[in-house]
Design an enzyme around this catalytic site. Sequence first.
Site, PDB file in Angstrom:
ATOM      1  N   HIS A   1      -4.707  -7.422  -5.136  1.00 10.03           N
ATOM      2  CA  HIS A   1      -5.609  -6.387  -5.709  1.00 10.03           C
ATOM      3  C   HIS A   1      -6.163  -6.924  -7.095  1.00 10.03           C
ATOM      4  CE1 HIS A   1      -5.661  -2.791  -3.260  1.00 10.03           C
ATOM      5  NE2 HIS A   1      -4.138  -2.678  -3.377  1.00 10.03           N
TER       6      HIS A   1
ATOM      7  N   HIS B   1       0.613  -8.112  -2.162  1.00  9.23           N
ATOM      8  CA  HIS B   1      -0.539  -7.143  -2.005  1.00  9.23           C
ATOM      9  C   HIS B   1      -1.112  -6.737  -3.233  1.00  9.23           C
ATOM     10  CE1 HIS B   1      -2.353  -3.602  -0.024  1.00  9.23           C
ATOM     11  NE2 HIS B   1      -2.079  -2.947  -1.081  1.00  9.23           N
ATOM     12  N   GLU B   2      -0.121  -6.141  -4.206  1.00  9.34           N
ATOM     13  CA  GLU B   2      -0.605  -5.886  -5.283  1.00  9.34           C
ATOM     14  C   GLU B   2      -1.287  -6.784  -6.264  1.00  9.34           C
ATOM     15  OE1 GLU B   2      -0.465  -2.746  -6.012  1.00  9.34           O
ATOM     16  OE2 GLU B   2       0.676  -2.302  -4.378  1.00  9.34           O
TER      17      GLU B   2
ATOM     18  N   GLU C   1      -8.097  -2.060   0.235  1.00 10.74           N
ATOM     19  CA  GLU C   1      -6.862  -2.041   0.797  1.00 10.74           C
ATOM     20  C   GLU C   1      -6.833  -3.184   1.670  1.00 10.74           C
ATOM     21  OE1 GLU C   1      -3.982  -0.992  -0.229  1.00 10.74           O
ATOM     22  OE2 GLU C   1      -5.123   0.300  -1.660  1.00 10.74           O
TER      23      GLU C   1
HETATM   24 ZN   LIG Z   1      -3.086  -1.378  -2.136  1.00 12.37          ZN
END
Ligand SMILES: [Zn+2]
Length: 242
Positions: free
Chosen positions: A107, A103-104, A166
Amino acid sequence: MGCGTAMLSDENLAKRAKRDFNRMKGKETLSTNASHNKMIKEIGERIAGVAQVDLPGTEWEFVVFEKKEANAFAMPGGKVGVYSGLIELADGDADEIAVVIGHEIAHVSFRHSNKRMTQAMGIALGGVILNAALRDKDSTDRRLATGAYAAGTTLGMTLPYSRENEREADHRGLFYSAMAGYDPRAAIRFWSKMKKSGKRLPEIFSTHPNPGKRIEFLESHMDRAYALYVEAKNARGEKPNP
Ligand SMILES: [Zn+2]
């Protein structure tokens, strides 16, 4: 100021993020837990290998900070930090941690910080006088604009991610971890645990999706993610979880 564009180049952001990251490493307590360090390095490198196609030439670095908070972040240029509190919340489960690191890193590959920064610079350069003009804005806008003014420090980390950011990171991150050979169903386990603990993944300032909605969204992509995971495991000569 004439340097608006240059200031937001990937290269420049990566340079600043690297400086901030080094500063952070000098200030915070680094984990001396050998198994934590080994695990995060391995998960990070495997996911970075998958993300390479979106982020070629990145100088990845994975660091475990000894901090109670369940948190993780990735900065432009591939500087990734994981707090020991996150490893604990995940009960040391590599699949769960991989979901968060995926997830990071997502980004970063979406260049979310760069986009937020550009937006913030737009607000700031538009001649807005912060406190007066932003009085009526919601706090995210205010933080964005203030963040732009504070651009000299902790650049990769001062700006909040939007709900849309997100969702994109959840989606791509799920596939990153699956393609790196981590069981994507761990995402459901991890976010349920987060929900139950009442904790949030702070990532400094993100606008957090409702945890129930997040789980539902991830579930809707699970069949495809699971198929990619099985493929990755087979390619590694390992047995996938049934
Ligand atoms: Zn996030």
